[in-house]
Structures are given as structure tokens and as C-alpha cells.
Write a protein that holds these residues in place. Structure first.
Motif, PDB file in Angstrom:
ATOM      1  N   LEU A  14     -18.968  67.014  34.420  1.00 43.32           N
ATOM      2  CA  LEU A  14     -18.413  65.955  35.683  1.00 43.32           C
ATOM      3  C   LEU A  14     -17.007  66.496  36.048  1.00 43.32           C
ATOM      4  O   LEU A  14     -16.437  66.671  34.997  1.00 43.32           O
ATOM      5  N   ILE A  15     -16.650  67.186  37.215  1.00 43.01           N
ATOM      6  CA  ILE A  15     -15.755  67.247  37.871  1.00 43.01           C
ATOM      7  C   ILE A  15     -15.227  66.749  38.857  1.00 43.01           C
ATOM      8  O   ILE A  15     -15.798  66.109  39.799  1.00 43.01           O
ATOM      9  N   VAL A  16     -13.835  66.099  38.811  1.00 44.20           N
ATOM     10  CA  VAL A  16     -13.239  65.433  39.753  1.00 44.20           C
ATOM     11  C   VAL A  16     -12.182  66.590  40.343  1.00 44.20           C
ATOM     12  O   VAL A  16     -11.198  66.906  39.516  1.00 44.20           O
ATOM     13  N   TYR A  17     -11.971  66.710  41.575  1.00 45.85           N
ATOM     14  CA  TYR A  17     -10.860  67.022  42.210  1.00 45.85           C
ATOM     15  C   TYR A  17      -9.965  66.292  42.878  1.00 45.85           C
ATOM     16  O   TYR A  17     -10.213  65.423  43.392  1.00 45.85           O
ATOM     17  N   GLU A  18      -8.721  66.543  42.686  1.00 41.40           N
ATOM     18  CA  GLU A  18      -7.611  65.494  43.277  1.00 41.40           C
ATOM     19  C   GLU A  18      -6.470  66.391  43.668  1.00 41.40           C
ATOM     20  O   GLU A  18      -6.306  67.094  43.168  1.00 41.40           O
ATOM     21  N   SER A  19      -5.753  65.597  44.397  1.00 40.31           N
ATOM     22  CA  SER A  19      -4.488  66.084  44.923  1.00 40.31           C
ATOM     23  C   SER A  19      -3.695  64.884  45.437  1.00 40.31           C
ATOM     24  O   SER A  19      -4.357  64.182  46.404  1.00 40.31           O
ATOM     25  N   PRO A  20      -2.726  64.585  45.141  1.00 39.74           N
ATOM     26  CA  PRO A  20      -1.817  65.164  43.955  1.00 39.74           C
ATOM     27  C   PRO A  20      -2.664  65.101  42.616  1.00 39.74           C
ATOM     28  O   PRO A  20      -3.174  64.253  42.506  1.00 39.74           O
ATOM     29  N   PHE A  21      -2.495  66.143  41.875  1.00 38.01           N
ATOM     30  CA  PHE A  21      -2.876  65.927  40.329  1.00 38.01           C
ATOM     31  C   PHE A  21      -2.121  65.763  39.426  1.00 38.01           C
ATOM     32  O   PHE A  21      -1.032  65.797  39.496  1.00 38.01           O
ATOM     33  N   ASP A  22      -2.897  64.738  38.655  1.00 42.24           N
ATOM     34  CA  ASP A  22      -2.125  64.370  37.490  1.00 42.24           C
ATOM     35  C   ASP A  22      -3.129  64.269  36.396  1.00 42.24           C
ATOM     36  O   ASP A  22      -2.707  63.946  35.010  1.00 42.24           O
ATOM     37  N   GLY A  23      -4.556  64.932  36.236  1.00 44.44           N
ATOM     38  CA  GLY A  23      -5.351  64.849  35.277  1.00 44.44           C
ATOM     39  C   GLY A  23      -6.177  63.760  34.907  1.00 44.44           C
ATOM     40  O   GLY A  23      -6.830  64.012  33.907  1.00 44.44           O
ATOM     41  N   ILE A  24      -5.749  62.722  35.745  1.00 42.52           N
ATOM     42  CA  ILE A  24      -6.551  61.441  35.170  1.00 42.52           C
ATOM     43  C   ILE A  24      -7.295  61.057  36.448  1.00 42.52           C
ATOM     44  O   ILE A  24      -6.746  60.845  37.231  1.00 42.52           O
ATOM     45  N   ALA A  25      -8.554  60.712  36.056  1.00 43.61           N
ATOM     46  CA  ALA A  25      -9.527  60.229  37.248  1.00 43.61           C
ATOM     47  C   ALA A  25     -10.939  59.389  36.584  1.00 43.61           C
ATOM     48  O   ALA A  25     -10.938  59.414  35.559  1.00 43.61           O
ATOM     49  N   TYR A  26     -11.235  58.599  37.752  1.00 44.19           N
ATOM     50  CA  TYR A  26     -12.323  57.822  37.302  1.00 44.19           C
ATOM     51  C   TYR A  26     -13.827  58.629  37.223  1.00 44.19           C
ATOM     52  O   TYR A  26     -13.706  59.469  38.190  1.00 44.19           O
ATOM     53  N   PHE A  27     -14.518  58.375  36.409  1.00 43.03           N
ATOM     54  CA  PHE A  27     -15.847  59.183  36.420  1.00 43.03           C
ATOM     55  C   PHE A  27     -16.959  58.095  36.273  1.00 43.03           C
ATOM     56  O   PHE A  27     -16.799  57.091  35.730  1.00 43.03           O
ATOM     57  N   ILE A  96     -13.874  66.856  33.745  1.00 39.75           N
ATOM     58  CA  ILE A  96     -12.710  67.868  33.923  1.00 39.75           C
ATOM     59  C   ILE A  96     -12.042  67.405  35.412  1.00 39.75           C
ATOM     60  O   ILE A  96     -12.884  67.276  36.259  1.00 39.75           O
ATOM     61  N   VAL A  97     -10.871  67.319  35.334  1.00 38.59           N
ATOM     62  CA  VAL A  97      -9.983  67.243  36.416  1.00 38.59           C
ATOM     63  C   VAL A  97      -9.317  68.034  36.963  1.00 38.59           C
ATOM     64  O   VAL A  97      -8.798  68.892  36.014  1.00 38.59           O
ATOM     65  N   GLN A  98      -9.530  68.831  37.967  1.00 37.08           N
ATOM     66  CA  GLN A  98      -8.973  69.888  38.743  1.00 37.08           C
ATOM     67  C   GLN A  98      -8.131  69.792  40.074  1.00 37.08           C
ATOM     68  O   GLN A  98      -8.709  68.630  40.806  1.00 37.08           O
ATOM     69  N   VAL A  99      -7.364  70.665  40.319  1.00 37.15           N
ATOM     70  CA  VAL A  99      -6.641  70.449  41.363  1.00 37.15           C
ATOM     71  C   VAL A  99      -7.487  71.020  42.434  1.00 37.15           C
ATOM     72  O   VAL A  99      -8.326  71.887  42.554  1.00 37.15           O
ATOM     73  N   ASP A 100      -7.385  69.919  43.829  1.00 37.71           N
ATOM     74  CA  ASP A 100      -8.371  70.390  44.719  1.00 37.71           C
ATOM     75  C   ASP A 100      -7.882  71.542  45.695  1.00 37.71           C
ATOM     76  O   ASP A 100      -7.129  71.088  46.655  1.00 37.71           O
ATOM     77  N   ASN A 101      -7.942  72.627  45.328  1.00 38.08           N
ATOM     78  CA  ASN A 101      -7.324  73.848  46.124  1.00 38.08           C
ATOM     79  C   ASN A 101      -8.346  74.341  47.102  1.00 38.08           C
ATOM     80  O   ASN A 101      -9.592  73.791  47.003  1.00 38.08           O
ATOM     81  N   GLN A 143     -12.608  73.196  50.554  1.00 39.94           N
ATOM     82  CA  GLN A 143     -11.946  72.800  49.192  1.00 39.94           C
ATOM     83  C   GLN A 143     -12.953  72.848  48.009  1.00 39.94           C
ATOM     84  O   GLN A 143     -14.310  72.886  48.361  1.00 39.94           O
ATOM     85  N   TYR A 144     -12.516  73.069  46.996  1.00 35.18           N
ATOM     86  CA  TYR A 144     -13.575  73.067  45.850  1.00 35.18           C
ATOM     87  C   TYR A 144     -14.472  71.740  45.864  1.00 35.18           C
ATOM     88  O   TYR A 144     -15.608  71.891  45.439  1.00 35.18           O
ATOM     89  N   SER A 145     -13.715  70.552  46.126  1.00 32.60           N
ATOM     90  CA  SER A 145     -14.530  69.218  46.055  1.00 32.60           C
ATOM     91  C   SER A 145     -15.731  69.385  47.121  1.00 32.60           C
ATOM     92  O   SER A 145     -16.921  68.950  46.886  1.00 32.60           O
ATOM     93  N   GLU A 146     -15.679  70.198  48.380  1.00 37.01           N
ATOM     94  CA  GLU A 146     -16.500  70.304  49.252  1.00 37.01           C
ATOM     95  C   GLU A 146     -17.583  71.277  48.839  1.00 37.01           C
ATOM     96  O   GLU A 146     -18.845  70.811  48.893  1.00 37.01           O
ATOM     97  N   ALA A 147     -17.132  72.228  48.162  1.00 35.74           N
ATOM     98  CA  ALA A 147     -17.980  73.426  47.862  1.00 35.74           C
ATOM     99  C   ALA A 147     -18.963  72.619  46.598  1.00 35.74           C
ATOM    100  O   ALA A 147     -20.450  72.944  46.496  1.00 35.74           O
TER     101      ALA A 147
END
Length: 177
Positions: A14-27, A96-101, A143-147
Motif C-alpha cells: 500500500l502506497i500513500v503519496y503526500e506533499s508536504p512529506f513527513d513519512g507518516i500517513a493513514y492506511f 510505504i509513504v512517498q513524496v507526491d512528485n 503525479q505519482y498518486s494519479e498514476a
């Protein structure tokens, strides 16, 4: 009497993309249950943060649909149990939390095709439900999240067209095709 273990399909990370990035997210840990169960009925899913806990049935994750990761990446162990026999299998997946580039798509024809996707032109699909847009925030970029939302792409061109995709760089970011 020998009862078989439940047959479980390996779940996707499971991947969550976030911006700004802190590496913590809800899944939502349960979103892979349909895949893992592969149509099997009479099974239950229990989630754990360690293999030992899953094997011994201690300290299950209580809020499976809103789990906040504690490390990045973090491995989650799933105990899939037959409701009648109690036989179980254990599989794992990563959170996995990734930067939404922005996905790098250098071919202008490829990028234009993706940006033109909509519900009427049969370019992009999500889970076979129907056709959809790819650029959901309408910023002219992917964005990666859209893809990651897209599960099927139709990138064919009209016969005789001179506008053809020459470079598929970026297609690997569509991780659920």
C-alpha cells in the motif's frame, strides 16, 4: 482429519503519496482483502505489526481501516483464518509513504494522450469500472498518486496518424496497470 490452510494471494504493498512529506500517513489495511481471499468465503483477516504476534494471535491492529504507520516503510502481517477450522496462513505487505512528485513523461504525444483522458474517450480505466481522467487535480501534470489509480490504459493511435508515441518513459509509474 487434515484441514487445508487457506490459499491466499500475495497482497500488494500500500502506497500513500503526500506533499508536504513527513513519512507518516493513514492506511486502509483492508483494501487488499478481495485480492488476498481470491473469492474464498468463510475466511477472516487479522492484521499485526509483527510476525510473532500474527503467529500467536496477540495484539492485533484494532483500527484496520485507519491505521497510522509508525515507520516508513512498515511491514504488516495478515493472518488469514478459516472461520470453521481455525487453520490459517500468514502473508505480509509493506506500507510505504512517498513524496507526491510529478511523473517524468518526456514524450509530448504520450503526455498529451494521458492528459486528454476522460470518461468518453476510453484511454484510462480504474478497476474496470469505466473510463476516467488521469490528471485529477487538473494541473497539467501527472503525479505519482494519479498514476497509481489507473489500472488500464489504451494508448492506441488512429491508423495513419503521424502523432505517435515514441517514448514510454514514465509508464512504470502506473504501478497498478
Amino acid at each position: 482429519i487434515i484441514n487445508p490452510f487457506p490459499i491466499v494471494v500475495q497482497p500488494l504493498d500500500l502506497i500513500v503519496y503526500e506533499s508536504p512529506f513527513d513519512g507518516i500517513a493513514y492506511f486502509n489495511l483492508t483494501q487488499n482483502e478481495l485480492l488476498m481471499g481470491n473469492g474464498t468465503t468463510g475466511i477472516s483477516f487479522y492484521y499485526y505489526t509483527s510476525l510473532a504476534n500474527a503467529q500467536n494471535e496477540i495484539l492485533p491492529i484494532v483500527f484496520e481501516t485507519s491505521f497510522l504507520n509508525t515507520s516508513n516503510p512498515q511491514t504488516i502481517y495478515v493472518r488469514v483464518e478459516n472461520d470453521i477450522t481455525g487453520c490459517f496462513s500468514i502473508v505480509d505487505f509493506d506500507l510505504i509513504v512517498q513524496v507526491d512528485n510529478i511523473v517524468f513523461i518526456p514524450d509530448p504525444v504520450f503526455k498529451a494522450k494521458l492528459l486528454s483522458a476522460n470518461s468518453a474517450n476510453n484511454i484510462a480505466q480504474i478497476n474496470g469500472i469505466g473510463y476516467t481522467i488521469v490528471d485529477t487535480n487538473f494541473d497539467g501534470e501527472i503525479q505519482y498518486s494519479e498514476a497509481a489509480l489507473i489500472t488500464a490504459l489504451n494508448l492506441s493511435t488512429t491508423p495513419g496518424s503521424t502523432n505517435k508515441i515514441q517514448d514510454f518513459t514514465g509508464i512504470n509509474s502506473f504501478v497498478n496497470l
